[in-house]
Design a protein around this motif. Structure first.
Motif: not given
Length: 379
Positions: A119-121, A124-131, A264-270
């Motif tokens: 992951a590039r935080l 990839d976090t934005k992409r993971r949420i969407v996908e 990963m959790t911090k990036a998810l919240i942001e």
């Protein structure tokens, strides 16, 4: 007491098992020189919504044909009923996904190493949420698990992407043997259980009352998805009650604080706060995560303390919704959570997935039922 079907010894063995059919398909691709790299293969998979057998390299044709078959025990009526629950739950399902299922995945200290390595935080976090949201909508939307349904195709592609990631990680030399195999059977089963058991538990906490038949139907649909994705059938319990026992057994084994899961959790919240426009819902994501996964898991993930007044009561007041005085036990109001989920889903619809990826797809039936505005309506 540990269920004798899922002892530590058995689950330890599952950490050494992966997915032979998908791994063999990827191995054959590389052996025959039909793909330059695992990254190239994954780019090809995400760039094409449909899979045409005639256009596939030979090693993948058999894989896609065989993996599309539903198990003999698949109950179409239960699948339809589970998908109907998803439709009725509306955007609460997306709240359960983002604020319960994904954080639960990040609490698995060994399995999260795969995400962290690949992951590039931010991106990839934005992409993971969407996908991930796209896959859930495709699987649980009407017809998603029919032959050539969007959900079947998504599950097949994710399964193949897992095999490509395993190939990539093994080549990297960065994987630690004590983690077990990358994306192993226990981690695959644990992830699947977040989409079923964890989501069902979260929906109840969000105020949606599920009848026993509804909960079983929802679980059954995801059990079928697990089969398509290559999860060992011994890790696909027949009923929800046993699935809950397995989930708790796995989570007890793998939950542990680690810097990677916390990052990963911090990036998810942001990213959630970035996806939803404005600042009305700032703080609500972390508050809901704490409510849905519980304080113990939230502490493992270093989720900031919940500011209930700012995150919940203020938005309720600004939106003109009256709460009974002193009714703090009902602060997590289903109506607010549903609105939060709808705004989150609208933000997901709006987010660009990149030039190689098609725009987010949501069936018109679900869009109307959930009152989610399209990209055109948001302009």
């Amino acid at each position: 007491m540990t269920d004798m079907r899922w002892t530590n010894e058995f689950l330890d063995s599952m950490r050494q098992q992966c997915d032979a059919p998908a791994d063999e398909a990827v191995r054959s691709l590389f052996a025959q020189g039909q793909v330059g790299s695992a990254n190239e293969l994954m780019r090809q998979l995400v760039a094409h919504e449909t899979v045409v057998a005639e256009q596939l390299p030979a090693p993948l044709r058999g894989y896609f044909e065989q993996s599309a078959r539903l198990p003999s025990w698949a109950d179409k009526q239960l699948i339809y009923e589970g998908q109907a629950v998803f439709s009725r739950c509306g955007s609460l399902s997306i709240v359960a996904l983002i604020c319960a299922a994904l954080p639960t995945c990040y609490a698995g200290a060994q399995g999260v190493q795969v995400l962290h390595l690949t992951a590039r935080l931010e991106t990839d976090t934005k992409r993971r949420i969407v996908e991930t949201a796209q896959m859930v909508v495709d699987v649980m939307g009407h017809g998603g698990l029919e032959p050539d349904g969007w959900g079947v195709r998504d599950a097949q592609k994710v399964r193949l992407m897992h095999a490509a990631v395993r190939h990539l990680i093994r080549q990297s030399g960065q994987w630690k043997p004590e983690f077990g195999e990358p994306i192993n059977q226990e981690d695959m089963a644990g992830t699947l259980l977040t989409f079923s058991v964890v989501t069902i538990r979260a929906l109840v906490k969000l105020g949606y009352t599920l009848e026993a038949r509804e909960a079983q139907a929802y679980y059954h649909a995801w059990r079928v998805v697990g089969y398509i994705m290559g999860v060992d059938e011994r890790l696909l319990p027949e009923n929800l009650e046993d699935a809950e026992l397995l989930a708790d057994a796995i989570f007890k084994r793998v939950f542990r604080a680690c810097p990677e899961g916390q990052a990963m959790t911090k990036a998810l919240i942001e990213q959630v706060e970035h996806i939803i426009p404005g600042d009305l819902f700032d703080g609500l994501c972390r508050t809901l995560i704490r409510h849905l996964v519980g304080d113990d898991v939230a502490e493992l993930l270093a989720v900031p303390p919940a500011d209930w007044t700012r995150a919940l009561i203020k938005p309720l007041q600004l939106l003109g919704w009256v709460m009974d005085e002193g009714d703090e036990a009902n602060v997590v109001n289903a109506r607010l959570s549903e609105l939060f989920g709808r705004k989150l889903l609208e933000g997901v619809v709006w987010v660009s997935r990149g030039n190689e990826r098609p725009p987010f797809r949501i069936p018109e039936q679900l869009r109307e039922a959930w009152k989610v505005r399209s990209r055109e309506q948001q302009l």
